[in-house]
Design an enzyme around this catalytic site. Structure first.
Site, PDB file in Angstrom:
ATOM      1  CE  LYS A   1     -15.736  17.297  11.595  1.00 25.93           C
ATOM      2  NZ  LYS A   1     -14.722  17.785  12.554  1.00 25.93           N
ATOM      3  CB  THR A   2     -14.977  10.540  12.945  1.00 29.71           C
ATOM      4  OG1 THR A   2     -14.551  11.465  11.940  1.00 29.71           O
ATOM      5  CG2 THR A   2     -14.874   9.133  12.399  1.00 29.71           C
TER       6      THR A   2
ATOM      7  CG  ASP B   1     -16.251  11.382   8.682  1.00 36.37           C
ATOM      8  OD1 ASP B   1     -16.418  12.577   8.973  1.00 36.37           O
ATOM      9  OD2 ASP B   1     -15.466  10.634   9.304  1.00 36.37           O
ATOM     10  CD  GLU B   2     -12.817  14.201   6.864  1.00 40.08           C
ATOM     11  OE1 GLU B   2     -12.853  15.421   6.656  1.00 40.08           O
ATOM     12  OE2 GLU B   2     -12.080  13.675   7.715  1.00 40.08           O
TER      13      GLU B   2
ATOM     14  CD  GLN C   1     -10.771  19.358   9.726  1.00 36.51           C
ATOM     15  OE1 GLN C   1      -9.943  18.474   9.564  1.00 36.51           O
ATOM     16  NE2 GLN C   1     -11.713  19.268  10.638  1.00 36.51           N
TER      17      GLN C   1
ATOM     18  NE  ARG D   1      -5.744  16.521  11.387  1.00 34.61           N
ATOM     19  CZ  ARG D   1      -7.043  16.356  11.681  1.00 34.61           C
ATOM     20  NH1 ARG D   1      -7.535  15.180  11.936  1.00 34.61           N
ATOM     21  NH2 ARG D   1      -7.855  17.392  11.709  1.00 34.61           N
TER      22      ARG D   1
HETATM   23  P1  ATP Z   1     -11.597  15.702  12.412  1.00 37.46           P
HETATM   24  O1  ATP Z   1     -12.247  17.007  12.089  1.00 37.46           O
HETATM   25  O2  ATP Z   1     -10.133  15.846  12.555  1.00 37.46           O
HETATM   26  O3  ATP Z   1     -12.047  14.597  11.524  1.00 37.46           O
HETATM   27  P2  ATP Z   1     -13.516  14.796  14.363  1.00 37.46           P
HETATM   28  O4  ATP Z   1     -14.397  15.950  14.631  1.00 37.46           O
HETATM   29  O5  ATP Z   1     -13.999  13.745  13.462  1.00 37.46           O
HETATM   30  O6  ATP Z   1     -12.085  15.339  13.908  1.00 37.46           O
HETATM   31  P3  ATP Z   1     -13.011  12.662  16.200  1.00 37.46           P
HETATM   32  O7  ATP Z   1     -11.880  12.061  15.464  1.00 37.46           O
HETATM   33  O8  ATP Z   1     -14.320  11.987  16.151  1.00 37.46           O
HETATM   34  O9  ATP Z   1     -13.149  14.203  15.775  1.00 37.46           O
HETATM   35  O10 ATP Z   1     -12.642  12.885  17.723  1.00 37.46           O
HETATM   36  C1  ATP Z   1     -11.409  13.486  18.111  1.00 37.46           C
HETATM   37  C2  ATP Z   1     -10.857  12.813  19.360  1.00 37.46           C
HETATM   38  O11 ATP Z   1     -11.651  13.151  20.473  1.00 37.46           O
HETATM   39  C3  ATP Z   1     -10.882  11.311  19.268  1.00 37.46           C
HETATM   40  O12 ATP Z   1      -9.760  10.806  19.948  1.00 37.46           O
HETATM   41  C4  ATP Z   1     -12.157  10.959  19.997  1.00 37.46           C
HETATM   42  O13 ATP Z   1     -12.113   9.657  20.503  1.00 37.46           O
HETATM   43  C5  ATP Z   1     -12.184  11.988  21.096  1.00 37.46           C
HETATM   44  N1  ATP Z   1     -13.546  12.335  21.576  1.00 37.46           N
HETATM   45  C6  ATP Z   1     -14.582  12.761  20.832  1.00 37.46           C
HETATM   46  N2  ATP Z   1     -15.655  12.995  21.587  1.00 37.46           N
HETATM   47  C7  ATP Z   1     -15.315  12.734  22.855  1.00 37.46           C
HETATM   48  C8  ATP Z   1     -15.990  12.788  24.120  1.00 37.46           C
HETATM   49  N3  ATP Z   1     -17.250  13.166  24.220  1.00 37.46           N
HETATM   50  N4  ATP Z   1     -15.293  12.427  25.211  1.00 37.46           N
HETATM   51  C9  ATP Z   1     -14.016  12.050  25.130  1.00 37.46           C
HETATM   52  N5  ATP Z   1     -13.323  11.979  23.986  1.00 37.46           N
HETATM   53  C10 ATP Z   1     -13.951  12.314  22.861  1.00 37.46           C
HETATM   54 MG    MG Z   2     -13.284  13.000  11.642  1.00 43.63          MG
END
Ligand code: ATP
Ligand code: MG
Length: 724
Positions: free
Chosen positions: A35-36, A220-221, A251, A606
């Protein structure tokens, strides 16, 4: 134009989100699904491909750390400076708006931001003025009530008196509190949001200006926004489909602070044409870790429900360690970290996550005893320390004489013979005449209504503040801070205090001067606002970023709450016991219990490669000993994912004092001396301020010219002694 950098590292669903046309969009997805990443890449896409100026973008995240990271990632993707882009926390952005438009917001130019402990002190004083018994009206409860009202956008004037005596009294307190803040130009955290909302709502021209400026708004969040934050976003985006929000209902962990998970549903209702994107692949964790997280969160009712899968392998089983006591727990964790590092792992890839800040001490002691560099996020922040707050109070008072909280704080610090009875007279006059303590003091002195001694002492104080303000006028920020630290008498006061860690406090004051210097250098101030006000607000909003250097490879310690959004290869989730996690207050309340479970889901997710969960059969915390049961959350993890660790470290409960307490030696066994000039590879030149411990544990405190005061392990520091 090369867009591969933006597009290639995304899967189909992520790409769809990043390149979607401007329309209200909700990315709803589980932990670690990117997402981020999507948010960051969408901003980059809009700038690079759609030609938007960074100036037209607003991005809101949850912590200062996340905001910093986001800015860094965008700059990296685009290779352009982003200082004109507004990226920050809700509080940070609201503060920026209020500073720019203080007059329209009906605030004095030099309004001051109070953090929550300042606020609590103001409330205590107010209760005293209203002659209300703190036992009946606990200040924390009053604070909670006031903040809750503000988070809902409710002012005292919006509430009807009603018949309930409790509600009536609370309302009277809220009203008196609002009056006080208004008179003294003080703004608490909730007020920042509320007033920024009112500012935009009540000034159509200003609102139109910002609506035209922020063509794209990213959040975000989103699941952790509260009522007023969401109202604020809606104002800024009215009639436009430019709101892009990402979140995860599983979350949502700030319900206790007014966050409204319902905002996720309202968003969908209020934008019937919205684009909903679900991301289902988790890129962060092994499938073992993901399965554990999924099966825990499945116990909650009322979820939106999402699928989350990963194509990474099973990885290692989740280790669970049942410790004999909390010392054994710390011993085990630190041993594991040592093994990780011995196998070539980086310390910064390791996190110890706990439910309550108080749990960190055991781990800190053990880490220190084994020379393992670590960093605690949260805890007692630099700007929360009493000596720092005292210095800041002088600065605040210089810029705003009406700041009663600061007046109270330093009128007799350092001691200058202003007694409790004199102060009581001042307070009474202030109350009767509805003026600040400063004005009341001045009029008491003028009218000769105090004893000669009291009058002189008070006059000395007022003159000191006036003189400091005058001298500070033409100085740079850090020189102002230096002037205050030295000329207020605080530095000398702490230096001569040999009993109560005075020396350390004096050094912290010196560190404050350094902090001001760094702040000056790093601050982007395109609006040319008064830097002192910005610094004071920064101190109130700052969340522990100052406390250790960023360069060192160190183990990360933090609460589960502050780990949101972050990731680490090896995660220790510690103290997983009934009564601690879930917390005692939540076990009988299903809503709160589910929030604790979401927190557990956040904690587990995490971890990227390895997760280790520990609990203890006996625990001493907050001075009490208890014999807790393992947490119910542990039982919610399928047994086949778990590997119990059988070995027991040989640790017994020491009699009175922790056996691991590092010794604090006043003298040192090394050849270094206090005052010696040394040089360090990374930090440059500095002077030794303190030495403690011996042998492999010897630590040294150095005041570096460039980066300020730091503690270093001598065995790692590789110092070079300099001549002179
Ligand atoms: P959270 O809910 O914990 O905030 P999130 O959904 O925001 O998580 P991110 O932090 O954006 O998730 O991504 C999680 C991990 O996966 C990061 O290390 C990111 O770089 C990696 N990632 C995300 N998308 C891809 C992708 N398409 N290919 C490879 N790695 C990815
Ligand atoms: Mg995130």
């Amino acid at each position: 134009m090369d867009i591969t950098k933006i597009i290639d590292p995304l899967n189909d669903a992520q790409r769809q989100a990043v390149t979607a046309p401007s329309t209200a969009t909700l990315v709803l997805a589980g932990a670690g699904s990117g997402k981020t990443r999507v948010l960051v890449h969408r901003i980059a896409w809009q700038i690079q491909v759609l030609g938007l100026s960074p100036h037209n973008i607003l991005a809101v995240t949850f912590t200062n750390k996340a905001a910093k990271e986001m800015r860094g990632r965008i700059e990296e993707l685009l290779n352009i400076p982003t200082y004109s882009m507004w990226i920050g926390t809700f509080h940070g952005i609201a503060h920026r708006l209020l500073r720019r438009h203080a007059q329209q917001a009906k605030l004095p130019e030099s309004f001051q931001v109070m953090d929550s402990s300042d606020q609590l002190r103001v409330i205590k004083r107010l209760l005293n003025t209203l002659q209300l018994d703190e036992a009946k009206w606990p200040p924390k409860q009053v604070q909670w009530h006031i903040n809750g009202q503000k988070d809902e956008g409710i002012r005292a004037k919006h509430t009807r008196e009603g018949h309930d005596p409790y509600q009536r009294q609370m309302l009277a307190i809220y009203r008196a509190y609002e009056d006080f803040c208004e008179r003294s130009g003080m703004v608490d955290f909730g007020e920042l949001l509320l007033r920024a909302h009112e500012l935009l709502r009540d000034d159509p021209e200003l609102l139109a200006f910002y609506q035209q400026r922020f063509l794209q708004i990213h959040v975000d969040e989103f699941q952790d926004t509260n009522t007023i934050q969401y109202a604020w976003l809606r104002l800024l985006s009215t009639d436009k489909d430019n709101l892009f929000v990402v979140g995860d209902d599983d979350q949502s962990i700030y319900g206790w602070r007014g966050a409204k998970i319902e905002n996720l549903y309202s968003f969908q209702k209020q934008h019937p044409q919205h684009l909903l994107i679900k991301l289902e692949q988790n890129y962060r964790s092994t499938s073992t870790i993901l399965k554990a997280a999924n099966s825990i969160i499945a116990q909650n009712d009322g979820r939106i429900g999402k699928e989350l899968w990963t194509d990474s392998g099973d990885g290692e089983a989740i280790s669970v360690y049942s410790a004999f006591n909390e010392l054994d727990e710390a011993y085990f964790v630190v041993e594991r970290i040592r093994a990780w590092v011995n196998q070539g792992g980086a310390r910064s890839d390791v996190a110890i996550l706990y439910r309550s800040n108080a749990q960190s001490r055991q781990f800190e002691e053990k880490l220190m005893a084994t020379n393992t560099p670590y960093r605690v996020y949260g805890g007692l922040r630099f700007f929360d320390r009493a000596e720092i707050k005292n210095a800041m109070a002088y600065l605040r008072l210089m810029s705003n004489h009406g700041d009663d909280a600061s007046f109270e704080r330093v009128v007799n610090t350092p001691t200058r013979g202003i007694g409790a009875s004199t102060l009581e007279i001042v307070r009474q006059v202030a109350r009767e005449q509805g003026v600040s303590l400063w004005v009341a003091s001045a009029s008491l002195i003028d009218q000769g209504r105090l004893s000669a001694r009291a009058s002189n002492a008070l006059k000395t104080f007022l003159q000191l503040v006036l003189r400091l303000a005058e001298q500070a006028e033409a100085l740079e920020l850090f020189e102002k801070v230096k002037l205050v630290v030295e000329s207020s008498g605080l530095l000398a006061f702490y230096k001569q205090d040999k009993v109560d860690k005075g020396e350390e406090k004096a050094e912290n004051l010196e560190e404050l001067v350094n902090a001001a210097k760094l702040f000056d250098a790093n601050q982007e101030n395109p609006d040319s606002l008064p830097e002192l006000d910005l610094f004071l607000a920064y101190a109130a909003l700052e969340s522990g970023d100052m406390q250790a250097d960023d360069f060192e490879d160190c183990v990360q310690l933090m609460t589960l709450h502050s780990a949101k959004g972050l990731e680490f290869k090896l995660v220790f989730m510690v103290g997983v016991e009934e009564g601690l996690f879930p917390s005692q207050q939540s076990v009988d309340d299903i809503g709160r219990l589910e929030e604790e479970r979401r927190l557990c889901y956040v904690g587990i997710t995490r971890a990227m490669q390895q997760l280790c969960v520990t609990y203890s059969e006996s625990r001493r915390l907050y001075g009490r000993e208890s014999y807790p049961k393992p947490s119910r959350f542990l039982k919610e993890i399928p047994a086949e994912l778990i590997q119990e660790v059988r070995i027991r470290a040989h640790v017994s409960r020491p009699a009175a004092v922790s056996a691991y307490k590092p010794e604090r030696l006043t003298s040192s066994t090394s050849s270094y001396k206090l005052g010696q000039r040394v040089s360090h590879e990374k930090f440059g030149e500095g002077i030794i301020l303190q030495l403690e411990g011996d042998g492999a544990q010897e630590r040294v405190q150095i005041n570096f010219k460039q980066v300020g005061v730091k503690w270093l392990m001598l065995s790692y520091a590789k110092l070079q002694v300099m001549a002179g």
